[in-house]
Design a protein around this motif. Structure first.
Motif, short mmCIF file in Angstrom:
data_model
loop_
_atom_site.label_atom_id
_atom_site.label_comp_id
_atom_site.label_asym_id
_atom_site.label_seq_id
_atom_site.Cartn_x
_atom_site.Cartn_y
_atom_site.Cartn_z
N LEU A 139 -0.56 -17.70 -10.45
CA LEU A 139 -0.20 -18.06 -11.83
C LEU A 139 1.31 -17.98 -12.04
O LEU A 139 1.91 -18.85 -12.68
N PRO A 195 -11.65 -18.34 -23.27
CA PRO A 195 -10.73 -19.48 -23.18
C PRO A 195 -9.81 -19.40 -21.95
O PRO A 195 -9.36 -18.33 -21.59
N ALA A 196 -9.60 -20.56 -21.32
CA ALA A 196 -8.66 -20.66 -20.21
C ALA A 196 -7.24 -20.57 -20.74
O ALA A 196 -7.00 -20.80 -21.92
N CYS A 197 -6.30 -20.26 -19.85
CA CYS A 197 -4.87 -20.29 -20.23
C CYS A 197 -4.57 -21.64 -20.87
O CYS A 197 -3.91 -21.72 -21.91
N LEU A 236 3.67 -21.26 -13.00
CA LEU A 236 4.52 -21.33 -14.19
C LEU A 236 6.00 -21.49 -13.81
O LEU A 236 6.71 -22.31 -14.39
N LEU A 245 5.57 -23.98 -21.13
CA LEU A 245 6.22 -22.68 -21.15
C LEU A 245 7.52 -22.69 -20.33
O LEU A 245 8.12 -21.65 -20.10
N VAL A 299 10.78 -20.87 -21.33
CA VAL A 299 10.74 -19.40 -21.39
C VAL A 299 11.12 -18.77 -20.05
O VAL A 299 11.75 -17.71 -20.02
N CYS A 355 -1.57 -11.41 -21.48
CA CYS A 355 -2.50 -12.41 -22.01
C CYS A 355 -3.89 -12.23 -21.42
O CYS A 355 -4.90 -12.43 -22.10
N GLN A 356 -3.95 -11.89 -20.15
CA GLN A 356 -5.27 -11.67 -19.54
C GLN A 356 -6.01 -10.54 -20.25
O GLN A 356 -7.20 -10.63 -20.51
N LEU A 382 7.68 -12.13 -16.20
CA LEU A 382 6.61 -13.13 -16.22
C LEU A 382 5.26 -12.52 -15.83
O LEU A 382 4.24 -12.78 -16.49
N ARG A 401 -5.64 -11.54 -24.69
CA ARG A 401 -6.16 -12.82 -25.20
C ARG A 401 -7.46 -13.22 -24.52
O ARG A 401 -8.24 -13.97 -25.08
N GLN A 402 -7.61 -12.79 -23.28
CA GLN A 402 -8.85 -13.16 -22.56
C GLN A 402 -9.80 -11.98 -22.41
O GLN A 402 -10.92 -12.15 -21.95
N TRP A 414 -5.19 -21.68 -13.96
CA TRP A 414 -4.70 -21.99 -15.31
C TRP A 414 -5.74 -22.78 -16.11
O TRP A 414 -5.94 -22.58 -17.30
N ARG A 446 12.94 -10.33 -20.31
CA ARG A 446 13.63 -10.30 -21.60
C ARG A 446 13.27 -9.02 -22.34
O ARG A 446 12.26 -8.37 -22.05
N CYS A 489 -5.30 -22.47 -24.66
CA CYS A 489 -4.34 -22.02 -25.68
C CYS A 489 -2.96 -22.63 -25.49
O CYS A 489 -2.28 -22.95 -26.44
N HIS A 490 -2.56 -22.77 -24.23
CA HIS A 490 -1.16 -23.12 -23.97
C HIS A 490 -0.93 -24.59 -23.64
O HIS A 490 0.21 -25.03 -23.63
C1 HEC Z 1 -6.55 -17.09 -26.68
C2 HEC Z 1 -5.31 -17.79 -26.47
C3 HEC Z 1 -4.54 -17.45 -25.22
C4 HEC Z 1 -5.00 -17.44 -23.93
C5 HEC Z 1 -6.38 -17.70 -23.41
C6 HEC Z 1 -3.84 -17.16 -23.10
N1 HEC Z 1 -2.74 -16.99 -23.86
FE1 HEC Z 1 -0.85 -16.67 -23.19
N2 HEC Z 1 -0.23 -16.44 -25.11
C7 HEC Z 1 -0.99 -16.62 -26.24
C8 HEC Z 1 -0.20 -16.31 -27.41
C9 HEC Z 1 -0.68 -16.40 -28.85
C10 HEC Z 1 1.08 -15.92 -26.92
C11 HEC Z 1 2.24 -15.42 -27.74
C12 HEC Z 1 2.79 -16.47 -28.61
C13 HEC Z 1 3.46 -17.51 -27.83
O1 HEC Z 1 4.57 -17.30 -27.40
O2 HEC Z 1 2.87 -18.59 -27.62
C14 HEC Z 1 1.03 -16.05 -25.48
C15 HEC Z 1 2.11 -15.84 -24.67
C16 HEC Z 1 2.14 -16.11 -23.30
C17 HEC Z 1 3.32 -16.11 -22.47
C18 HEC Z 1 4.73 -15.86 -22.97
C19 HEC Z 1 5.21 -17.14 -23.62
C20 HEC Z 1 6.42 -17.00 -24.51
O3 HEC Z 1 6.82 -18.04 -25.07
O4 HEC Z 1 6.93 -15.93 -24.70
C21 HEC Z 1 2.92 -16.40 -21.21
C22 HEC Z 1 3.81 -16.53 -19.97
C23 HEC Z 1 1.50 -16.58 -21.23
N3 HEC Z 1 1.06 -16.41 -22.52
C24 HEC Z 1 0.71 -16.88 -20.14
C25 HEC Z 1 -0.68 -16.98 -20.19
C26 HEC Z 1 -1.51 -17.11 -19.02
C27 HEC Z 1 -1.02 -17.21 -17.58
C28 HEC Z 1 -2.80 -17.17 -19.47
C29 HEC Z 1 -4.05 -17.24 -18.65
C30 HEC Z 1 -4.23 -16.18 -17.65
C31 HEC Z 1 -2.75 -17.06 -20.91
N4 HEC Z 1 -1.46 -16.95 -21.30
C32 HEC Z 1 -3.88 -17.10 -21.72
C33 HEC Z 1 -2.29 -17.03 -26.27
C34 HEC Z 1 -3.12 -17.15 -25.17
#
Ligand code: HEC
Ligand code: HEC
Length: 259
Positions: free
Chosen positions: A132, A73-75, A136, A85, A88, A112-113, A105, A116-117, A64, A94, A78-79
């Motif tokens: 992961l 960016p790492a998880c 979570l 989380l 959720v 996101c992998q 999940l 977003r990554q 994470w 859902r 952003c989070h």
């Molecule tokens: C560049 C930014 C970014 C990165 C890096 C990222 N995420 Fe996300 N992620 C988001 C966004 C934006 C959303 C959708 C909006 C939200 O619900 O926050 C999201 C949604 C999620 C959700 C659903 C959350 C919800 O409220 O519905 C999960 C679970 C999640 N990410 C896990 C991860 C994991 C695990 C990693 C790393 C492997 C990761 N994310 C990396 C931006 C990112």
């Protein structure tokens, strides 16, 4: 390997005779699989040092925090903390109205992998995805599974329940046969629980490792000689949705320890 011919004959005989093994269909509130464990395993699950599933919590925390590649960016970037989380988790899987699909999940992490990554999503049941997922879900432990109330999810919920009650495989047994009708019975070394999903991913001694909800569904399908579905397949997401609803109110206890 499982169930043995003996067990199979036993189950068939029970079904044929309509015996309820002296156990009634659970009428009360849903019970976690934890309630069906012996004292030793209960203690192992509760032990913050000895529970083997906690290894994946630590690995998940490291994943994470770490960028998957330089400049990505790492998880956490952003989070923030995984606990952000936590609300959720009990609402998964859902219905996503935008995609008109169910998401769990594992699916959200993989999304996101890739989106977003911009990395290849971790394969199902890989150490990374399990870690992961476990990290979570562990952050949400104690929160109750929530009932499915979104009207758009109703058809998927109904399909999940139908799957649960449908007889399948060479043994012609439904999930409900074992987890409602014969729940509490002994099947080889196991005491058959209600088939709840609040402990996942679980560390199963039989597996000598951690496994996801869908791995368990596959194992239970194979137990009745039915063809299992692939990880993440729609019928399993629907089943997972139904089991979330069926177990509403049960506190999450990831990582659970099971036999
Ligand atoms: C560049 C930014 C970014 C990165 C890096 C990222 N995420 Fe996300 N992620 C988001 C966004 C934006 C959303 C959708 C909006 C939200 O619900 O926050 C999201 C949604 C999620 C959700 C659903 C959350 C919800 O409220 O519905 C999960 C679970 C999640 N990410 C896990 C991860 C994991 C695990 C990693 C790393 C492997 C990761 N994310 C990396 C931006 C990112
Ligand atoms: C032949 C009997 C049998 C059938 C049919 C069966 N299971 Fe199971 N299931 C078991 C046994 C045995 C276990 C391990 C002991 C336990 O946890 O109940 C188990 C465990 C589980 C668990 C884990 C419970 C926990 O607390 O960790 C879930 C979830 C589950 N089954 C779901 C299903 C689903 C969904 C189906 C239908 C696709 C199904 N089972 C069909 C026998 C069965």
């Amino acid at each position: 390997m499982f169930p043995s011919t003996h067990t199979r004959r036993f189950l068939k005989r029970c079904l044929a005779l309509g015996l309820a093994l002296g156990l009634s269909i659970s009428a009360g509130a849903a019970q976690s699989g934890l309630a069906y464990l012996g004292e030793e395993l209960k203690a192992l699950q509760a032990d913050p040092f000895a529970n083997p599933g906690l290894l994946w919590v630590d690995r998940g925390e490291a994943l994470w925090q770490a960028p998957p590649a330089p400049g990505v960016p790492a998880c956490a970037s952003c989070h923030g903390a995984p606990e952000r989380l936590r609300e959720v988790i009990p609402t998964l899987p859902r219905w996503n109205p935008a995609t008109q699909r169910l998401e769990n999940l594992e699916g959200l992490i993989r999304q996101c992998q890739s989106e977003r990554q911009h990395q290849a999503p971790a394969p199902f049941e890989s150490e990374a995805l399990l870690a992961l997922t476990t990290r979570l879900a562990h952050g949400a432990r104690g929160l109750p599974l929530s009932a499915v109330v979104v009207p758009e999810a109703a058809p998927a919920l109904a399909r999940g329940e139908a799957f649960f009650r449908e007889r399948r495989g060479q043994l012609g047994l439904s999930c409900a046969d074992c987890h409602e009708r014969y729940n509490g019975a002994r099947l080889r070394g196991d005491r058959v629980s209600e088939g709840m999903i609040n402990g996942f991913p679980i560390y199963r001694l039989t597996w000598q490792t951690l496994g996801s909800r869908h791995r368990m569904f596959r194992w239970c399908n194979e137990a009745v000689r039915a063809e299992p579905y692939p990880f993440g397949a729609e019928p399993y997401l629907e089943l997972e949705l139904f089991l979330r609803h069926r177990g509403a109110g049960l506190p999450l206890e990831t990582p659970a320890v099971r036999r």
